[in-house]
Motif scaffolding. Structure first.
Motif, mmCIF file in Angstrom:
data_model
loop_
_atom_site.group_PDB
_atom_site.id
_atom_site.type_symbol
_atom_site.label_atom_id
_atom_site.label_comp_id
_atom_site.label_asym_id
_atom_site.label_seq_id
_atom_site.Cartn_x
_atom_site.Cartn_y
_atom_site.Cartn_z
ATOM 1 N N ALA A 9 0.824 -1.203 0.000
ATOM 2 C CA ALA A 9 0.000 0.000 0.000
ATOM 3 C C ALA A 9 0.863 1.260 0.000
ATOM 4 O O ALA A 9 0.395 2.335 -0.355
ATOM 5 C CB ALA A 9 -0.914 0.003 1.220
ATOM 6 N N ASN A 10 2.122 1.137 0.362
ATOM 7 C CA ASN A 10 2.999 2.295 0.438
ATOM 8 C C ASN A 10 3.596 2.658 -0.926
ATOM 9 O O ASN A 10 3.558 3.809 -1.342
ATOM 10 C CB ASN A 10 4.110 2.021 1.449
ATOM 11 N N CYS A 11 4.115 1.675 -1.653
ATOM 12 C CA CYS A 11 4.806 1.962 -2.923
ATOM 13 C C CYS A 11 4.118 1.335 -4.135
ATOM 14 O O CYS A 11 4.563 1.528 -5.264
ATOM 15 C CB CYS A 11 6.250 1.493 -2.860
ATOM 16 N N ALA A 12 3.069 0.538 -3.920
ATOM 17 C CA ALA A 12 2.309 -0.136 -4.980
ATOM 18 C C ALA A 12 3.140 -1.160 -5.745
ATOM 19 O O ALA A 12 2.787 -1.551 -6.844
ATOM 20 C CB ALA A 12 1.691 0.873 -5.948
ATOM 21 N N GLY A 13 4.226 -1.616 -5.146
ATOM 22 C CA GLY A 13 5.044 -2.661 -5.752
ATOM 23 C C GLY A 13 4.747 -4.004 -5.116
ATOM 24 O O GLY A 13 4.128 -4.083 -4.050
ATOM 25 N N PRO A 14 5.183 -5.091 -5.763
ATOM 26 C CA PRO A 14 5.002 -6.417 -5.166
ATOM 27 C C PRO A 14 5.768 -6.528 -3.847
ATOM 28 O O PRO A 14 6.934 -6.130 -3.761
ATOM 29 C CB PRO A 14 5.584 -7.367 -6.214
ATOM 30 N N VAL A 15 5.114 -7.053 -2.831
ATOM 31 C CA VAL A 15 5.735 -7.161 -1.505
ATOM 32 C C VAL A 15 6.953 -8.069 -1.543
ATOM 33 O O VAL A 15 7.955 -7.814 -0.876
ATOM 34 C CB VAL A 15 4.704 -7.650 -0.466
ATOM 35 N N ASN A 16 6.926 -9.116 -2.379
ATOM 36 C CA ASN A 16 8.050 -10.043 -2.398
ATOM 37 C C ASN A 16 9.319 -9.409 -2.951
ATOM 38 O O ASN A 16 10.417 -9.920 -2.735
ATOM 39 C CB ASN A 16 7.695 -11.322 -3.162
ATOM 40 N N GLU A 17 9.234 -8.273 -3.656
ATOM 41 C CA GLU A 17 10.430 -7.579 -4.139
ATOM 42 C C GLU A 17 11.053 -6.699 -3.069
ATOM 43 O O GLU A 17 12.241 -6.384 -3.138
ATOM 44 C CB GLU A 17 10.096 -6.750 -5.374
ATOM 45 N N GLY A 18 10.278 -6.267 -2.088
ATOM 46 C CA GLY A 18 10.804 -5.466 -0.979
ATOM 47 C C GLY A 18 11.370 -4.131 -1.418
ATOM 48 O O GLY A 18 12.479 -3.772 -1.037
ATOM 49 N N ARG A 19 10.625 -3.364 -2.190
ATOM 50 C CA ARG A 19 11.113 -2.092 -2.731
ATOM 51 C C ARG A 19 11.257 -1.001 -1.681
ATOM 52 O O ARG A 19 12.103 -0.121 -1.807
ATOM 53 C CB ARG A 19 10.170 -1.587 -3.823
ATOM 54 N N CYS A 20 10.419 -1.017 -0.659
ATOM 55 C CA CYS A 20 10.458 0.027 0.370
ATOM 56 C C CYS A 20 10.524 -0.629 1.752
ATOM 57 O O CYS A 20 10.358 -1.836 1.885
ATOM 58 C CB CYS A 20 9.241 0.941 0.242
ATOM 59 N N PRO A 21 10.763 0.169 2.788
ATOM 60 C CA PRO A 21 10.829 -0.397 4.145
ATOM 61 C C PRO A 21 9.539 -1.097 4.574
ATOM 62 O O PRO A 21 9.580 -2.085 5.303
ATOM 63 C CB PRO A 21 11.112 0.818 5.031
ATOM 64 N N VAL A 22 8.387 -0.591 4.113
ATOM 65 C CA VAL A 22 7.110 -1.220 4.476
ATOM 66 C C VAL A 22 7.020 -2.609 3.848
ATOM 67 O O VAL A 22 6.600 -3.566 4.491
ATOM 68 C CB VAL A 22 5.924 -0.326 4.035
ATOM 69 N N CYS A 23 7.421 -2.719 2.569
ATOM 70 C CA CYS A 23 7.433 -4.028 1.882
ATOM 71 C C CYS A 23 8.343 -5.013 2.616
ATOM 72 O O CYS A 23 7.978 -6.160 2.837
ATOM 73 C CB CYS A 23 7.961 -3.914 0.450
#
Length: 62
Positions: A9-23
């Motif tokens: 919800a923070n960066c709209a990227g797939p969680v499994n990629e871990g793009r941001c600290p929230v992911c």
């Protein structure tokens, strides 16, 4: 549960990629709490096999 299909919800990227600290935090939490995931169909098949084995064992013993 796995994080393969979750969207952050923070960066709209797939969680499994871990793009941001929230992911990354969500991914770590899911992996830490996840354990072994067994589909319900597999559990139902296992229970069915156990019941069948018990019935067969009872008929052979009696």
């Amino acid at each position: 549960m796995t994080c393969e299909h979750l969207v952050c919800a923070n960066c709209a990227g797939p969680v499994n990629e871990g793009r941001c600290p929230v992911c990354r935090a969500s991914r770590e939490r899911i992996h830490r709490e996840g354990g072994i995931s067994v589909p319900p169909v597999v559990l139902a098949a296992l229970v069915t096999l156990i019941v069948i084995a018990a019935v067969v064992a009872q008929r052979l013993a009696g």
